[in-house]
Design a protein around this motif. Structure first.
Motif, PDB file in Angstrom:
ATOM      1  N   GLU A   9       2.382   1.843   3.428  1.00 45.26           N
ATOM      2  CA  GLU A   9       3.530   0.974   3.686  1.00 45.26           C
ATOM      3  C   GLU A   9       4.763   1.450   2.927  1.00 45.26           C
ATOM      4  O   GLU A   9       5.885   1.383   3.446  1.00 45.26           O
ATOM      5  N   THR A  49       0.838  -1.204   0.000  1.00 40.07           N
ATOM      6  CA  THR A  49       0.000   0.000   0.000  1.00 40.07           C
ATOM      7  C   THR A  49       0.875   1.256   0.000  1.00 40.07           C
ATOM      8  O   THR A  49       2.076   1.196   0.287  1.00 40.07           O
ATOM      9  N   LYS A  59      -0.439  -0.471  11.508  1.00 44.01           N
ATOM     10  CA  LYS A  59      -1.047   0.108  10.314  1.00 44.01           C
ATOM     11  C   LYS A  59      -0.486  -0.508   9.036  1.00 44.01           C
ATOM     12  O   LYS A  59      -0.981  -0.224   7.951  1.00 44.01           O
ATOM     13  N   VAL A  60       0.583  -1.299   9.177  1.00 47.46           N
ATOM     14  CA  VAL A  60       1.263  -1.838   7.994  1.00 47.46           C
ATOM     15  C   VAL A  60       1.505  -3.334   8.161  1.00 47.46           C
ATOM     16  O   VAL A  60       1.498  -3.854   9.278  1.00 47.46           O
ATOM     17  N   TYR A  80       4.010   3.617  13.014  1.00 50.32           N
ATOM     18  CA  TYR A  80       3.354   2.893  11.920  1.00 50.32           C
ATOM     19  C   TYR A  80       2.936   1.477  12.316  1.00 50.32           C
ATOM     20  O   TYR A  80       2.269   0.794  11.551  1.00 50.32           O
ATOM     21  N   VAL A  93       6.615  -3.791   4.779  1.00 52.58           N
ATOM     22  CA  VAL A  93       7.301  -2.561   5.181  1.00 52.58           C
ATOM     23  C   VAL A  93       8.780  -2.838   5.455  1.00 52.58           C
ATOM     24  O   VAL A  93       9.640  -1.977   5.204  1.00 52.58           O
TER      25      VAL A  93
END
Length: 307
Positions: A70, A67, A178-179, A175, A184
């Protein structure tokens, strides 16, 4: 009414961070051997390239779902990693290692300070005491020669590298949740590798000749870096930056233990510093008991309150 009892409580994620800090401390002897056949920036680029490929090999089935968040997170964390390694290396060209160790240790108090200023999260009492103990221990480990500062270009570069290390720790936690950890990690390792290779030019570093020691060291340390970065990204979803920092401060303790096994000897003042760091890790985990049990909080809420 039950009396309040202070005792350290370590979560599974925190124990994982302790384990990777042990691995991290064991890499220094390997890096010293690798530096006999390569310049620092080229080797760092090679090491992170190997790490990125290793993580990518186990993440092929999820990479196509990368995404934008990411991608941004990976680039930001990778840039912080590179600045931490790169500026510290540049500083070492003009300042002694004892001074570099002293200045780099500033990342320990920088983490809660930046977390407070940028994220508005003020650390609690016990983590703050742990930070203070760990920082004092790192100062003792760096030795008395490291405390002499003249604000030269090398010293300033190393101060910025300490800020970059602190930023990396905070970004990973910011983060977290969220990833996807694997995606990532691939992006941040690839970013750190690319930026390291680019740093070869401005630093005037000579490209090394082919060496099996260089190849084997890069692959071995790349595998360790892959494990370390994946574990950091996973564990810091629930471990606050302040607590993670105190645990990471134990890295020179493990490095000293491995060095001792290899025949090196630490002076008494360094042993006292190591003891303070261990005490800092334990104290930062202490919490009062005796309060009524409350229902389990979501990971993000617990992270916000963990400091």
């Amino acid at each position: 009414m039950k009396s309040t009892l202070m005792k350290p409580r370590f979560s599974k994620a925190e124990l994982v961070l302790v384990l990777i800090t042990l691995i991290w401390g064991g890499t220094f002897l390997l890096v010293q051997h690798a530096m006999t056949v390569s310049g620092p920036m080229f080797f760092v680029g090679l090491r992170f390239a190997a790490a990125a490929l290793i993580v990518a090999a186990f993440s092929l089935n999820v990479m196509r779902e990368l995404t934008l968040v990411e991608l941004k997170a990976g680039i930001a964390i990778g840039a912080a990693i590179m600045l931490g390694y790169g500026l510290q290396t540049m500083g070492l060209q003009t300042i002694p290692s004892s001074q570099s160790a002293f200045i780099t240790a500033l990342y320990v108090p920088f983490v809660p300070l930046l977390q407070w200023l940028v994220l508005g999260r003020r650390p609690g009492l016990m983590p703050s005491i742990g930070i203070a103990l760990a920082f004092a221990g790192l100062m003792l480990l760096s030795g008395p020669d490291g405390a002499s500062l003249q604000f030269s270009s090398g010293e300033i570069a190393t101060v910025v590298s300490a800020i970059a290390i602190a930023a990396e720790i905070i970004l990973i936690s910011a983060y977290g949740g969220k990833v996807d950890v694997r995606r990532v990690t691939v992006v941040q390792l690839a970013t750190a590798s690319l930026l390291s290779f680019l740093m070869v030019v401005p630093t005037g570093e000579r490209l090394p000749d082919f060496s099996w020691l260089l190849v084997i060291s890069a692959i071995g340390l790349g595998a360790m870096s892959a494990v370390i970065q994946v574990a950091m990204n996973w564990a810091q979803r629930t471990v606050s930056p302040t607590r993670a920092t105190v645990i990471y401060a134990g890295e020179p303790v493990w490095a000293g233990i491995f060095g001792r096994l290899a025949g090196e000897r630490l002076p008494g003042i360094a042993l006292l510093g190591a003891a303070l760091i261990v005490a800092g890790v334990i104290v930062s985990e202490m919490k009062g008991r005796g309060k009524p049990a409350i229902q389990q909080q979501p990971d993000e809420e617990r992270l916000n309150e963990a400091d």
